[in-house]
Design an enzyme around this catalytic site. Structure first.
Site, short mmCIF file in Angstrom:
data_model
loop_
_atom_site.label_atom_id
_atom_site.label_comp_id
_atom_site.label_asym_id
_atom_site.label_seq_id
_atom_site.Cartn_x
_atom_site.Cartn_y
_atom_site.Cartn_z
N PHE A 1 -45.62 28.66 10.93
CA PHE A 1 -45.67 29.35 9.25
C PHE A 1 -46.31 28.61 8.71
O PHE A 1 -45.55 27.53 7.74
CB PHE A 1 -44.49 29.92 9.22
CG PHE A 1 -45.20 31.76 8.40
CD1 PHE A 1 -45.47 32.66 8.40
CD2 PHE A 1 -45.10 31.30 6.86
CE1 PHE A 1 -45.08 33.60 8.66
CE2 PHE A 1 -45.30 32.52 6.03
CZ PHE A 1 -45.17 33.59 7.58
N GLU B 1 -38.10 30.35 14.71
CA GLU B 1 -38.32 30.06 16.64
C GLU B 1 -37.64 28.10 15.99
O GLU B 1 -36.96 28.06 17.20
CB GLU B 1 -39.97 30.43 16.69
CG GLU B 1 -39.49 31.66 16.88
CD GLU B 1 -40.39 32.59 15.86
OE1 GLU B 1 -40.51 32.16 15.07
OE2 GLU B 1 -39.84 34.02 15.38
N VAL C 1 -40.22 27.35 4.04
CA VAL C 1 -40.19 28.95 3.65
C VAL C 1 -40.53 29.49 2.31
O VAL C 1 -39.62 28.55 1.79
CB VAL C 1 -39.01 29.38 4.56
CG1 VAL C 1 -38.35 30.83 4.25
CG2 VAL C 1 -38.83 29.03 5.86
N ILE C 2 -41.39 30.00 1.65
CA ILE C 2 -41.74 30.25 1.02
C ILE C 2 -41.03 31.82 -0.03
O ILE C 2 -41.57 32.73 1.22
CB ILE C 2 -43.44 30.28 0.07
CG1 ILE C 2 -43.75 28.44 1.08
CG2 ILE C 2 -43.09 30.30 -0.87
CD1 ILE C 2 -45.21 28.40 0.43
N THR D 1 -40.58 40.00 -0.65
CA THR D 1 -39.36 40.57 -0.01
C THR D 1 -37.94 39.65 0.01
O THR D 1 -37.97 38.50 -0.07
CB THR D 1 -40.21 41.75 1.24
OG1 THR D 1 -40.16 40.62 1.80
CG2 THR D 1 -41.14 41.93 0.86
N HIS E 1 -37.89 38.67 2.85
CA HIS E 1 -37.76 38.32 4.10
C HIS E 1 -37.39 36.62 4.36
O HIS E 1 -36.63 36.67 5.54
CB HIS E 1 -39.18 38.75 4.78
CG HIS E 1 -39.38 38.24 6.10
ND1 HIS E 1 -38.99 38.80 7.82
CD2 HIS E 1 -39.82 37.04 6.40
CE1 HIS E 1 -39.96 38.34 8.40
NE2 HIS E 1 -40.03 37.21 8.22
N ARG F 1 -43.31 18.78 -2.67
CA ARG F 1 -41.84 18.82 -1.44
C ARG F 1 -42.90 18.17 -0.12
O ARG F 1 -42.19 17.79 0.78
CB ARG F 1 -40.83 19.16 -0.77
CG ARG F 1 -39.71 19.87 -2.25
CD ARG F 1 -39.32 21.08 -2.26
NE ARG F 1 -37.82 21.18 -3.10
CZ ARG F 1 -38.94 21.60 -4.76
NH1 ARG F 1 -39.76 21.57 -5.22
NH2 ARG F 1 -38.02 21.51 -5.18
N1 INI Z 1 -41.59 31.61 8.58
C1 INI Z 1 -41.64 30.65 7.95
O1 INI Z 1 -41.53 29.29 8.21
N2 INI Z 1 -42.28 30.34 7.02
C2 INI Z 1 -41.98 31.25 6.17
O2 INI Z 1 -41.90 31.15 4.60
C3 INI Z 1 -41.66 32.39 6.41
N3 INI Z 1 -41.89 34.23 5.70
O3 INI Z 1 -41.89 33.73 4.86
O4 INI Z 1 -41.68 35.17 5.94
C4 INI Z 1 -41.66 33.17 8.26
N4 INI Z 1 -41.61 34.15 8.37
C5 INI Z 1 -41.75 33.97 9.64
C6 INI Z 1 -40.70 33.71 10.52
O5 INI Z 1 -40.51 32.67 10.93
C7 INI Z 1 -40.97 33.92 12.07
O6 INI Z 1 -41.35 33.57 12.77
C8 INI Z 1 -40.92 35.47 12.31
O7 INI Z 1 -40.55 36.42 11.39
C9 INI Z 1 -41.57 36.24 13.96
O8 INI Z 1 -39.78 36.61 13.97
#
Ligand code: INI
Length: 161
Positions: A26, A62, A85-86, A90, A92, A131
């Site tokens: 991601f 994960e 992670v941005i 929401t 999330h 970063r």
């Molecule tokens: N995963 C990330 O590594 N960075 C993110 O910014 C992110 N956002 O924002 O949703 C993200 N979501 C996916 C998450 O890590 C899981 O892979 C997914 O929820 C499946 O379990």
């Protein structure tokens, strides 16, 4: 005088040390830059390419499970977690961040292997750019430096009884 007491410290020599890197796909645009910074740092501090391995997971959430597997394998002196992670519109990202930081701390304590938190958490894409090799440096490289220091320190510290 403090100079008379024994002080344990990790050096920044990565010679002979083995590293496992867990990378989240991601936001791979940035994570690949973190990986490049981490590997470059490990190599320039003396690690051998054959002693550096990576595993890719779908997202940062994960990372802890795979970090746990790598740490438990006995194959590595340190594990380095890399993700980005941005914040979106929401909550999330908040849930992802909370689980990753907690999970990695647990893995490190349970395994006795340094598990380095190289996950970038930002409010927006601009901060992620900064970063990942721009004006705020490369978080992958600094995570690698911490991994080297911790791996060397763990080798020097007294064994657990
Ligand atoms: N995963 C990330 O590594 N960075 C993110 O910014 C992110 N956002 O924002 O949703 C993200 N979501 C996916 C998450 O890590 C899981 O892979 C997914 O929820 C499946 O379990």
């Amino acid at each position: 005088m403090t100079s008379e007491i024994k002080a344990y410290e990790g050096s920044l020599s990565a010679k002979g040390l083995r590293f496992g890197l867990v990378c989240a796909r991601f936001n791979d645009f940035f994570v690949s830059k973190l990986l490049g910074g981490a590997v470059d740092c490990l190599l320039r501090h003396g690690a051998a390419a054959k002693d550096i391995e990576s595993a890719w997971v779908p997202g940062s959430y994960e990372i802890p499970l795979v970090a746990q597997r790598l740490a438990a394998s006995g194959r590595y002196d340190a594990v380095i977690a890399l993700g980005v992670v941005i914040q979106g519109s929401t909550a999330h990202a908040n849930y992802v961040n909370a689980e990753v930081s907690k999970g990695l701390a647990q893995v490190s304590l349970a395994s006795g292997i340094p598990v380095i938190y190289g996950v970038v958490t930002t409010e927006n894409i601009e901060q992620a750019i900064e970063r990942s090799g721009c004006k705020a440096g490369n978080r992958g490289a600094t995570a690698a430096e911490s991994a080297i220091e911790m791996a060397d320190l763990m080798r020097k510290l007294p064994e657990a009884k």
